[in-house]
Scaffold this motif. Structure first.
Motif, short mmCIF file in Angstrom:
data_model
loop_
_atom_site.label_atom_id
_atom_site.label_comp_id
_atom_site.label_asym_id
_atom_site.label_seq_id
_atom_site.Cartn_x
_atom_site.Cartn_y
_atom_site.Cartn_z
N GLN A 1 -34.76 18.57 15.48
CA GLN A 1 -35.56 17.83 14.51
C GLN A 1 -36.99 18.37 14.45
OE1 GLN A 1 -34.64 15.18 12.57
NE2 GLN A 1 -32.54 15.20 13.27
N GLY A 2 -37.48 18.64 13.25
CA GLY A 2 -38.86 19.06 13.08
C GLY A 2 -39.08 20.56 13.11
N SER A 3 -38.01 21.35 13.23
CA SER A 3 -38.18 22.80 13.37
C SER A 3 -37.96 23.54 12.05
CB SER A 3 -37.24 23.35 14.44
OG SER A 3 -35.88 23.11 14.10
N GLY A 4 -37.93 22.82 10.93
CA GLY A 4 -37.88 23.49 9.62
C GLY A 4 -36.48 23.76 9.10
N LYS A 5 -35.58 22.81 9.33
CA LYS A 5 -34.18 22.98 8.92
C LYS A 5 -34.03 23.09 7.40
CE LYS A 5 -31.79 19.47 10.19
NZ LYS A 5 -31.43 18.64 9.04
N SER A 6 -34.84 22.35 6.65
CA SER A 6 -34.73 22.37 5.18
C SER A 6 -35.05 23.75 4.62
CB SER A 6 -35.66 21.32 4.56
OG SER A 6 -35.28 20.03 4.98
N LEU A 7 -36.10 24.40 5.14
CA LEU A 7 -36.43 25.74 4.65
C LEU A 7 -35.39 26.76 5.08
CD1 LEU A 7 -40.31 26.12 4.88
CD2 LEU A 7 -38.88 25.92 2.86
N THR A 8 -34.76 26.55 6.23
CA THR A 8 -33.65 27.43 6.64
C THR A 8 -32.55 27.37 5.59
OG1 THR A 8 -34.16 27.06 8.97
CG2 THR A 8 -31.97 27.90 8.46
N MET A 9 -32.27 26.16 5.10
CA MET A 9 -31.29 25.98 4.01
C MET A 9 -31.72 26.76 2.76
SD MET A 9 -29.97 22.11 3.63
CE MET A 9 -29.32 21.21 5.00
N VAL A 10 -33.00 26.64 2.42
CA VAL A 10 -33.52 27.30 1.22
C VAL A 10 -33.32 28.81 1.31
CG1 VAL A 10 -35.64 27.89 -0.03
CG2 VAL A 10 -35.20 25.52 0.61
N TRP A 11 -33.75 29.40 2.43
CA TRP A 11 -33.66 30.86 2.57
C TRP A 11 -32.21 31.34 2.57
CZ3 TRP A 11 -38.09 29.74 6.23
CH2 TRP A 11 -39.32 30.05 5.61
N LEU A 12 -31.32 30.57 3.22
CA LEU A 12 -29.91 30.96 3.23
C LEU A 12 -29.31 30.83 1.83
CD1 LEU A 12 -27.39 31.85 4.71
CD2 LEU A 12 -26.99 29.46 5.38
N THR A 13 -29.68 29.76 1.12
CA THR A 13 -29.18 29.55 -0.23
C THR A 13 -29.59 30.69 -1.16
OG1 THR A 13 -29.26 27.15 0.04
CG2 THR A 13 -29.23 27.97 -2.21
N LYS A 14 -30.86 31.08 -1.11
CA LYS A 14 -31.36 32.17 -1.97
C LYS A 14 -30.64 33.48 -1.64
CE LYS A 14 -35.96 32.25 -2.69
NZ LYS A 14 -36.36 31.83 -4.02
N TRP A 15 -30.41 33.72 -0.36
CA TRP A 15 -29.72 34.96 0.03
C TRP A 15 -28.28 34.96 -0.49
CZ3 TRP A 15 -25.39 36.29 2.78
CH2 TRP A 15 -25.27 37.64 3.12
N ILE A 16 -27.59 33.82 -0.36
CA ILE A 16 -26.21 33.74 -0.85
C ILE A 16 -26.16 34.01 -2.34
CG2 ILE A 16 -24.32 32.10 -1.31
CD1 ILE A 16 -24.87 30.87 1.46
N ARG A 17 -27.08 33.40 -3.08
CA ARG A 17 -27.08 33.59 -4.53
C ARG A 17 -27.24 35.06 -4.91
NH1 ARG A 17 -31.36 31.43 -9.11
NH2 ARG A 17 -29.98 31.64 -10.88
N GLU A 18 -28.10 35.78 -4.18
CA GLU A 18 -28.40 37.17 -4.54
C GLU A 18 -27.41 38.17 -3.97
OE1 GLU A 18 -32.44 37.70 -3.27
OE2 GLU A 18 -33.26 36.84 -5.11
#
Length: 1009
Positions: free
Chosen positions: A274-291
């Motif tokens: 908790q608190g270590s930036g899990k939401s942004l990890t999702m964002v970066w993984l999502t963008k990579w998958i899309r591309e």
């Protein structure tokens, strides 16, 4: 490397490292080069030309880039964002009107080594004020990185602040329009990195295994390696609602591990605490998958409204449109069509429940399936908080709908032993873990401090309670009576609970006044109540106590229908009516949703205005409030719920937030009864030990350690005091052997300050553990001995302060100190402190004469020499302080004091006569007007000062006083022209320049002029 290397050595070493090991081209030392820019057009043209772009297209692309980079109308954030977009996605241009658009890629993201990497040192940048960054990193001639270096003995913080200064408009802000990576480093701390406008506290440290033991070299080689740098810039930068962010190491390696899983078409679990930036990890993984994955679609599943809104906010904050489905049917419709590529779904609540109803949601999904349903696209399903007990049911249902999907579970809490096997069967292996103790060690989140507080519930008369109960239930049938007793247990619960809640409210209110972050308004707290009704009772008690900066946030929404049939005609009202009335009063005309949003916003952004949120289940997951510092728990909780709740207070929030504090009124950790050594069992006994290692530190163990160290420190400090260590011995060691020796008193000042500081530390350490010393492991004899020691050293401090004339400094200590002393030290000391609270010893003598001696601490007043030295030293302090206002007068007073001291030491005066004389002198020192030697016309301190220092010339003193008063202007001190006017006024009456200068200084020190 030798100790204390100069900055130049570090600088040259890093330049060589970048040139030889990382193969960057060296552009030179550009200290004296004119026209240094963040876009070196010649280098960029050569690179683009080698890539095969036409010269016309190159010129247009460079023009568009330089236009964006030099636009100083927008904020640095907006300019940098626009430039980054051109770097990442390319510049779209057409050579001639009517032709198709072409994309000019300024950086080759696919083949990192095909780019031109270079560095220049001492790059002088012209700005409003010129600056010279140590090293600038260029890719294809575009400045993308800056590195400030410091010698090993200078903190990296200085380099960070230098970078921040450089971004100011007063310096070289335009240069940063292209900058992506900003670093500061030295050989002892290594590199800290951030990006534009990153605040100092959010600069990061890279963490990666390496055989290189030099931190600076290691971090340079890891962060600036060509492929890594290109990857960081392409895949791990976001512009998030006005803040540009780079990834933390755990996010980088978590995404990298997930990328490998996706390539193998395997799911799994990412556990980042908790608190270590899990939401942004999702964002970066999502963008990579899309591309990187053809026809990819990403669906994010959450089961809390707070999480669903947070996911939407994060993605929209980084300019990724995400669609929030409105129902199970809406989700099915979106899966059945090719768009949108990114959407999230909340497993909506059914009925008035805090938890999502998985079964009802799955039923809705199945009922919504149309004929010929088929998922469109290659689905990647992220399940947030995948540890939930029923997530397996949802997973099976989603597998039926999306048979070929890859499922990745995200969690901030460890998996329970009983669920671990099942969770791994559902999602697959752990893709990446980042545990609590790692995050604390990396300063990503704060450590937690735990404290158990016991509130006893003593019933004063069980017989009367039973009588009251019988009286209220007369006429009920035995069956009805049994049902009522089954519901309430006994009336003891009703009668005692309010008393218990009142005690907890008083407890919290005391913390609000005495705990630093709660008192100063930078931090706030959450209180977890056992039920919505209890939350309402808590709220009412806080309101009745005059504490209005609090609110309730629960799933309850008042509805008049809830009160139907609840009115009994009795004076007391039912729980439902009470809840309704309290909520309606609190909402004050607003609806529940609007009120909740306002309250949460104020809690996060204005902690001083919203100091306490009372919750039951809401806000214990997915609610990030860095200001939250204290969590009060008055609810039975376990496992995930408890783990997530306590992590509400572990977010970083400035220098003064050292820990998150968990105050437990339910003894969830059994620390006091069972002396549990570390808080990874009992309430967390269903977790694997390794998964929760380091979650909580034993507060009593830490408190005991602090007290032991404080005692040892002060005893060591006082060890050199000569035996038998009486009051006079302490005074002579910490003040002066010869009290009239002003130099010796000054020389010992540091020793006294160390004593004062050590005593404060001791009292605080004792106060923190005073009520729990047995539980901390002290024996009864040790407890008594420590209590005596604390009182003893507090007296030593008071006596030394009085004897040295330092006592007035007490007013500088924080108000909470008074509370601690009053609470934990005997009444005698508290009375002494209050006696001197508003008066110095000299003022007390003037006011009370000989009686003032009775107000001195026992250790001083019982020793005649100690009394004498204490008074003498305080009078000396006044003489020294006041001397600039009237040197002649106070010189005379000093001589009289010296004579009195000499006579006392030669025992020429009896103690009683001495006291009379010293008190008489004290009054003259404090109030010169009491002296009979002045003419009646000398009726002010300023006139008396002129009279004394002008050879007692009454006429001259009066004339000069009048001249000064008519000449001086407001605020004349410190203003050269105004001061000169006063000086000329003095010269009208005094020809001698030396005397005029002396009188001018006396006038300057007079408060009357």
């Amino acid at each position: 490397m030798s100790v204390g290397q100069v900055e130049r050595f570090t600088h040259d070493k890093v330049v060589q490292l970048l040139k030889t090991q990382l193969k960057y081209d060296y552009l030179g030392n550009w200290q004296d080069r004119s026209n240094n820019k963040n876009i070196e057009e010649d280098i960029l043209k050569r690179y683009l030309s080698d890539k095969g772009y036409s010269i016309d297209l190159i010129q247009k692309a460079i023009f568009q880039l330089t236009q964006a980079a030099s636009n100083q109308v927008k904020s640095l954030y907006d300019i940098n964002k626009e430039v980054y977009s051109l770097l990442r996605y390319g510049v779209k241009e057409r050579v001639h009107a009517g032709e198709n658009m072409e994309t000019v890629h300024l950086i080759d993201w696919k083949e990192p080594l095909n780019n031109h990497f270079s560095i220049a040192e001492e790059v002088t940048i012209k700005g409003e004020n010129n600056k010279r960054p140590d090293i600038v990193i260029y890719i294809n001639g575009i400045a993308v990185g800056i590195l400030e270096l410091k010698r090993s003995t200078i903190s990296v913080s200085e380099g960070i602040r230098q970078n921040l200064d450089n971004q100011d408009a007063a310096f070289i802000k335009p240069f940063f329009s292209t900058i992506q990576l900003i670093m500061a480093g030295n050989d002892t701390e290594g590199i800290r990195y951030g990006t534009i406008e990153t605040k100092e506290k959010y600069y990061l440290t890279w963490k990666e295994e390496s055989d290189n033991n030099n931190l600076l070299d290691r971090h340079i080689l890891q962060l600036c390696e060509k492929k890594r740098l290109i990857e960081m810039l392409h895949d791990f930068i976001v512009y998030d609602r006005g803040v540009k962010k780079l990834c933390r190491p755990n996010q980088y390696f978590g995404v990298k591990a997930a990328q490998e899983s996706v390539r193998r078409r395997e799911g799994g679990i990412i556990w980042h605490t908790q608190g270590s930036g899990k939401s942004l990890t999702m964002v970066w993984l999502t963008k990579w998958i899309r591309e990187n994955v053809q026809d990819a679609r990403v669906l994010i599943i959450t089961d809390r409204d707070e999480l669903d809104k947070q996911i939407e906010k994060v993605f929209k904050g980084v300019n990724e449109e995400i669609y929030r489905t409105q129902s199970g049917k809406d989700l099915i419709d979106k899966i059945n069509t090719p768009h949108p590529w990114l959407f999230c779904s909340l497993i909506h609540k059914f009925g008035n429940k805090e938890e999502a109803d998985y079964d009802a949601y799955i039923d809705e999904l199945k009922k919504s399936l149309p004929v010929g349903f088929q998922a469109k696209g290659d689905f990647y399903v992220f399940v947030d908080e995948c540890h939930r007990t029923q997530s397996g049911k949802l997973h099976n249902a989603m597998k039926e709908l999306l048979p070929n999907a890859i499922f990745i579970g995200f969690t901030g809490t460890p998996l329970l032993k009983k669920d671990k096997k099942k969770s791994i069967e559902v999602f697959g292996r752990y893709i990446h873990t980042y545990k609590f103790d790692e995050a604390v060690g990396d300063n990503v989140v704060l450590d937690l401090r735990y404290e158990a507080r016991n509130v006893d519930q003593n019933i004063t008369s069980q017989r009367k309670i039973d009588q009251w109960f019988d009286a209220k239930t007369k006429g009920l049938t035995p069956h009805a009576l049994a049902q009522l007793k089954q519901r309430w247990g006994t009336m003891q619960k009703v009668l005692s609970s309010r008393s218990r809640l009142e005690k907890i409210v008083s407890d919290i209110l005391l913390d609000m006044e005495t705990r630093d972050r709660l008192q100063n308004g930078r931090g706030n707290a959450m209180l977890v109540a056992g039920s919505i009704y209890e939350a309402c009772k808590y709220y009412e008690l806080f309101q009745n106590s005059g504490f209005s900066k609090c609110a309730i946030v629960t799933s309850y929404s008042p509805n008049i229908r809830d009160t139907k049939g609840e009115r009994t005609g009795e004076e007391s009202i039912t729980e439902k009516l009470k809840k309704y009335e309290i909520y309606m009063k609190m909402l004050n005309g607003m609806n529940s949703e609007e009120f909740e949003e306002n309250v949460k916003k104020k809690f996060v952004e204005e902690p001083a205005q919203m100091k306490l949120l009372i919750v039951v289940d809401k806000l214990l997951t997915g609610f990030d409030a860095p200001s939250a510092t204290y969590l009060y728990i008055d609810k039975n909780m376990r496992d995930h719920g408890l783990f997530q709740a306590i992590c509400r207070v572990n977010r970083l929030d400035g220098e003064d937030k050292e820990y998150g504090y968990v105050i437990d009124y339910k003894d969830l950790f059994k620390s006091l009864e069972k002396s549990v050594d570390d808080y990874t069992t009992e309430a967390f006994d269903d977790y694997e030990q390794g998964d929760v290692e380091g979650l909580l530190s034993d507060r009593l163990e830490k408190a005991k350690e602090r007290l032991d160290i404080a005692l040892e420190t002060i005893k060591f400090l006082c060890e050199p005091v000569a035996p038998p260590k009486d009051t006079i011995d302490y005074i002579r060691y910490f003040c002066a052997i010869n009290i009239e020796n002003k130099d010796e008193l000054k020389e010992n000042e540091q020793k006294r300050l160390a004593l004062y500081k050590s005593t404060v530390t001791l009292i605080r350490s004792y106060a923190n553990i005073a009520n729990e010393m047995e539980e901390a492991g002290y024996s009864k004899d040790e407890i008594q001995s420590i209590k005596q020691d604390v009182g003893y050293y507090e007296k030593v401090r008071t006596e030394v302060k009085l004897a040295s004339g330092d006592y007035i400094d007490l007013k500088q200590y924080e108000p909470a100190m008074r509370h601690l002393i009053d609470t934990y030290i005997s009444a005698e000391e508290s009375e002494v402190i209050s006696e001197f609270d508003d008066l110095t010893l000299v003022e007390l003598i003037v006011a009370r004469g000989k009686d003032a001696v009775d107000s001195l601490p026992k250790g001083i007043k019982e020793n005649k020499d100690a009394v004498a030295e204490t008074i003498e030293n305080n009078v000396r302090r006044v003489i020294i302080d006041e001397s600039p206002t009237n040197p002649k007068y106070y010189e005379k007073m000093s001589i009289l004091l010296d004579e009195l001291i000499k006579e006392r030491k030669e025992e020429a005066k009896s103690y009683e006569n001495y006291l009379i004389k010293i008190i008489e002198l004290t009054k003259k020192v404090k109030n010169p007007s009491t002296s009979s030697s002045y003419p009646r016309s000398m009726n002010s301190g300023a006139k008396r000062a002129l009279y004394d220092n002008l050879d007692q010339n009454e006429e001259l003193a009066l004339n000069l006083d009048n001249e000064i008063r008519t000449t001086k202007k407001d605020g004349w001190r410190g203003m050269k022209i105004k001061e000169r006017e006063v000086y000329y006024a003095i010269q009208k009456y005094i020809d001698n320049d030396e005397v005029a200068e002396r009188i001018f200084e006396i006038v300057k020190n007079q408060g009357e002029y």
